[in-house]
Motif scaffolding. Structure first.
Motif, short mmCIF file in Angstrom:
data_model
loop_
_atom_site.label_atom_id
_atom_site.label_comp_id
_atom_site.label_asym_id
_atom_site.label_seq_id
_atom_site.Cartn_x
_atom_site.Cartn_y
_atom_site.Cartn_z
N ASP A 109 -32.40 -3.13 -57.71
CA ASP A 109 -32.67 -3.93 -58.91
C ASP A 109 -33.85 -4.88 -58.67
N ASP B 84 -41.52 -3.93 -62.67
CA ASP B 84 -41.70 -4.26 -64.09
C ASP B 84 -42.79 -5.32 -64.26
N TYR C 85 -39.54 5.67 -61.75
CA TYR C 85 -38.12 5.35 -61.73
C TYR C 85 -37.26 6.62 -61.65
N LYS D 44 -37.07 -2.92 -58.96
CA LYS D 44 -37.36 -2.63 -60.37
C LYS D 44 -37.90 -3.87 -61.08
N LYS E 128 -44.47 4.38 -65.13
CA LYS E 128 -43.35 3.59 -64.60
C LYS E 128 -42.05 4.39 -64.69
N LEU F 127 -34.19 3.05 -55.92
CA LEU F 127 -34.80 1.74 -56.17
C LEU F 127 -33.71 0.69 -56.37
#
Length: 133
Positions: free
Chosen positions: A53, A60, A45, A56, A41, A51
């Protein structure tokens, strides 16, 4: 002579205790799969700079769910002897994760993700091949 016996006894006890402290099969206790997933991950990132928010947040959640399901599958593997079935299940989990991630990322971002995971899988295949010699 008695001192030598005492030293040998203490040395033997110390070595026995350190051997017992090692996890079976050389595995690190609790989290090696979590660490692997977190590394993937974080690599994603760092490689995909644009990316949002929202992306993300979705990623996640995907990685968190994948970690839980992978842990359950690993536990199932430890309790059963059906390694082929577990291997298929793990591959299915990876494909599902890839499909979910494809839905979150745009085309260029997903190409970067594929390059990250492909490189990792190629290294794993090479490592697996070395172990079978």
């Amino acid at each position: 002579m008695k001192t030598l016996q005492s030293i040998l006894f203490i040395l033997f006890i110390g070595l026995s205790l350190s051997a017992l402290a090692q996890p079976p099969g050389g595995r690190r206790p609790g989290g090696s799969t979590d660490q692997m997933i977190e590394r993937e991950k974080q690599t994603l990132y760092s490689k995909v700079e644009n990316l949002t928010d929202d992306q993300k947040l979705l990623l996640d959640g995907i990685y968190k769910e994948f970690a839980v399901t992978l842990q359950e599958t690993m536990e199932e593997m430890r309790q059963s002897n059906d390694r082929a079935g577990i291997r298929e299940k793990m591959e299915t989990l990876r494909k599902e994760k890839d499909e979910l991630i494809a839905d979150v990322l745009d085309e260029d971002q997903f190409k970067i993700y594929q390059s990250i995971t492909q490189t990792k899988r190629e290294r794993k295949s090479e490592d697996d091949g070395k172990g079978q010699n």
